[in-house]
Design a protein around this motif. Structure first.
Motif, PDB file in Angstrom:
ATOM      1  N   GLY A  42       0.826  -1.197   0.000  1.00 29.33           N
ATOM      2  CA  GLY A  42       0.000   0.000   0.000  1.00 29.33           C
ATOM      3  C   GLY A  42       0.862   1.248   0.000  1.00 29.33           C
ATOM      4  O   GLY A  42       2.084   1.180  -0.140  1.00 29.33           O
ATOM      5  N   PHE A  88       3.320   8.991  -5.364  1.00 32.16           N
ATOM      6  CA  PHE A  88       2.090   9.766  -5.514  1.00 32.16           C
ATOM      7  C   PHE A  88       2.236  11.102  -4.804  1.00 32.16           C
ATOM      8  O   PHE A  88       2.712  11.159  -3.662  1.00 32.16           O
ATOM      9  CB  PHE A  88       0.906   9.047  -4.865  1.00 32.16           C
ATOM     10  CG  PHE A  88       0.470   7.798  -5.576  1.00 32.16           C
ATOM     11  CD1 PHE A  88       1.037   6.578  -5.264  1.00 32.16           C
ATOM     12  CD2 PHE A  88      -0.529   7.851  -6.540  1.00 32.16           C
ATOM     13  CE1 PHE A  88       0.624   5.414  -5.914  1.00 32.16           C
ATOM     14  CE2 PHE A  88      -0.951   6.700  -7.179  1.00 32.16           C
ATOM     15  CZ  PHE A  88      -0.374   5.482  -6.876  1.00 32.16           C
TER      16      PHE A  88
ATOM     17  N   TYR B  35     -10.066   2.696  -0.650  1.00 34.64           N
ATOM     18  CA  TYR B  35      -9.636   3.420  -1.835  1.00 34.64           C
ATOM     19  C   TYR B  35      -9.640   2.462  -3.022  1.00 34.64           C
ATOM     20  O   TYR B  35      -9.382   1.271  -2.878  1.00 34.64           O
ATOM     21  CB  TYR B  35      -8.205   3.943  -1.679  1.00 34.64           C
ATOM     22  CG  TYR B  35      -8.029   5.137  -0.793  1.00 34.64           C
ATOM     23  CD1 TYR B  35      -7.767   5.006   0.571  1.00 34.64           C
ATOM     24  CD2 TYR B  35      -8.091   6.432  -1.324  1.00 34.64           C
ATOM     25  CE1 TYR B  35      -7.574   6.109   1.383  1.00 34.64           C
ATOM     26  CE2 TYR B  35      -7.897   7.548  -0.511  1.00 34.64           C
ATOM     27  CZ  TYR B  35      -7.639   7.370   0.827  1.00 34.64           C
ATOM     28  OH  TYR B  35      -7.446   8.471   1.625  1.00 34.64           O
ATOM     29  N   GLN B  37      -7.638   1.915  -6.624  1.00 32.47           N
ATOM     30  CA  GLN B  37      -6.476   2.319  -7.413  1.00 32.47           C
ATOM     31  C   GLN B  37      -6.548   1.635  -8.776  1.00 32.47           C
ATOM     32  O   GLN B  37      -6.389   0.424  -8.888  1.00 32.47           O
ATOM     33  CB  GLN B  37      -5.167   1.927  -6.697  1.00 32.47           C
ATOM     34  CG  GLN B  37      -3.922   2.386  -7.439  1.00 32.47           C
ATOM     35  CD  GLN B  37      -2.639   2.018  -6.716  1.00 32.47           C
ATOM     36  OE1 GLN B  37      -2.648   1.367  -5.675  1.00 32.47           O
ATOM     37  NE2 GLN B  37      -1.520   2.421  -7.275  1.00 32.47           N
ATOM     38  N   LEU B  88      -7.039  -2.323  -8.003  1.00 34.27           N
ATOM     39  CA  LEU B  88      -6.484  -2.660  -6.688  1.00 34.27           C
ATOM     40  C   LEU B  88      -7.295  -1.894  -5.651  1.00 34.27           C
ATOM     41  O   LEU B  88      -7.423  -0.672  -5.749  1.00 34.27           O
ATOM     42  CB  LEU B  88      -5.013  -2.255  -6.616  1.00 34.27           C
ATOM     43  CG  LEU B  88      -4.281  -2.587  -5.312  1.00 34.27           C
ATOM     44  CD1 LEU B  88      -4.108  -4.097  -5.151  1.00 34.27           C
ATOM     45  CD2 LEU B  88      -2.921  -1.894  -5.264  1.00 34.27           C
ATOM     46  N   LEU B  90      -7.595  -0.711  -1.921  1.00 32.56           N
ATOM     47  CA  LEU B  90      -6.740  -0.489  -0.758  1.00 32.56           C
ATOM     48  C   LEU B  90      -7.572  -0.085   0.443  1.00 32.56           C
ATOM     49  O   LEU B  90      -8.444   0.779   0.349  1.00 32.56           O
ATOM     50  CB  LEU B  90      -5.716   0.614  -1.048  1.00 32.56           C
ATOM     51  CG  LEU B  90      -4.639   0.300  -2.074  1.00 32.56           C
ATOM     52  CD1 LEU B  90      -3.923   1.568  -2.500  1.00 32.56           C
ATOM     53  CD2 LEU B  90      -3.648  -0.693  -1.506  1.00 32.56           C
TER      54      LEU B  90
END
Lengths: 112, 114
Positions: A42, A88, B35, B37, B88, B90
């Motif tokens: 992550g 990011f 989240y 992605q 993905l 998260l």
């Protein structure tokens, strides 16, 4: 509205400096952040800068903020293979509640 | 190991299936997040929970249904998904929901909808 843009890829040689760039549109940003995402993992907060600052240095990382141009950069000195990841940028804006707006991420590849 | 664990790590499901993603945090945090992605797109916040109460209303299709039975666990129930939902997913947690930037992230569930 908020929009954060980054280039998708960057390739550097080990030992060189990497510069990852980010542009944002909302001038009411309060904090700007850099995250690192290693393969299969992550996001991990690397560093952040408050919007009234121009620069912040933390060991091999240097964050530069040009508020006039709405441009943020992350410089990694002496880039190592372990720095290969997706980076990011994200902004938090005044009046945006607690919401963060993220960029698309820049894939950094470090070559030997 | 960030203290946030997601299962499964990979999931392939058909468009008519129902499945659930699970997230667990051992950090004593009060806020949890989902989240999405997707490749070449910004990270997208889907849901935020604070002390088991949903606190943000983002525009997420109803085929995604979150559940937070306690402050340590968060689920994302999936049904009748579309191929464009492949991504993905998260999970993250933070001390409280006013500090999302300091969240700890799980490794994610790689979802493929076929």
């Amino acid at each position: 509205g908020e929009d954060v843009e980054q280039s998708l890829f960057l390739s550097v040689r080990e030992g060189d400096s990497s510069v990852i760039n980010c542009t944002y549109t909302d001038s009411s940003s309060t904090y700007l952040y850099w995250y690192k995402q290693e393969p299969g993992a992550g996001l991990q907060l690397l560093t952040y800068i408050f919007s009234n600052m121009d620069m912040k240095q933390d060991q091999r990382l240097t964050v530069l903020l040009n508020k006039k141009d709405k441009h943020l950069s992350l410089r990694i000195a002496d880039t190592q293979t372990g720095d290969s990841a997706i980076y990011f940028c994200a902004e938090k804006v005044t009046g945006g509640g607690n919401k963060l707006t993220f960029g698309t991420g820049t894939q950094l590849k470090v070559e030997l | 190991e960030t203290g946030v664990t997601q299962t499964p790590r990979h999931l392939v499901m058909g468009m008519t299936n129902k499945k659930s993603l699970k997230c667990e945090q051992h950090l004593g945090h009060n806020a949890m997040y989902w989240y999405k992605q997707s490749a070449k797109k910004p990270l997208e916040l889907m849901f935020v929970y604070s002390l088991e109460e949903r606190v943000e209303n983002n525009s997420v299709p109803s085929r995604f249904s979150p559940e937070c039975p306690n402050s340590s666990h968060l689920f994302l129930h999936l049904h009748t998904l579309q191929p464009e939902d492949s991504a993905l997913y998260l999970c993250a947690s933070s001390q409280d929901w006013s500090r999302p930037a300091e969240a700890f992230f799980g490794q994610g569930t790689r979802l493929t909808v076929v």
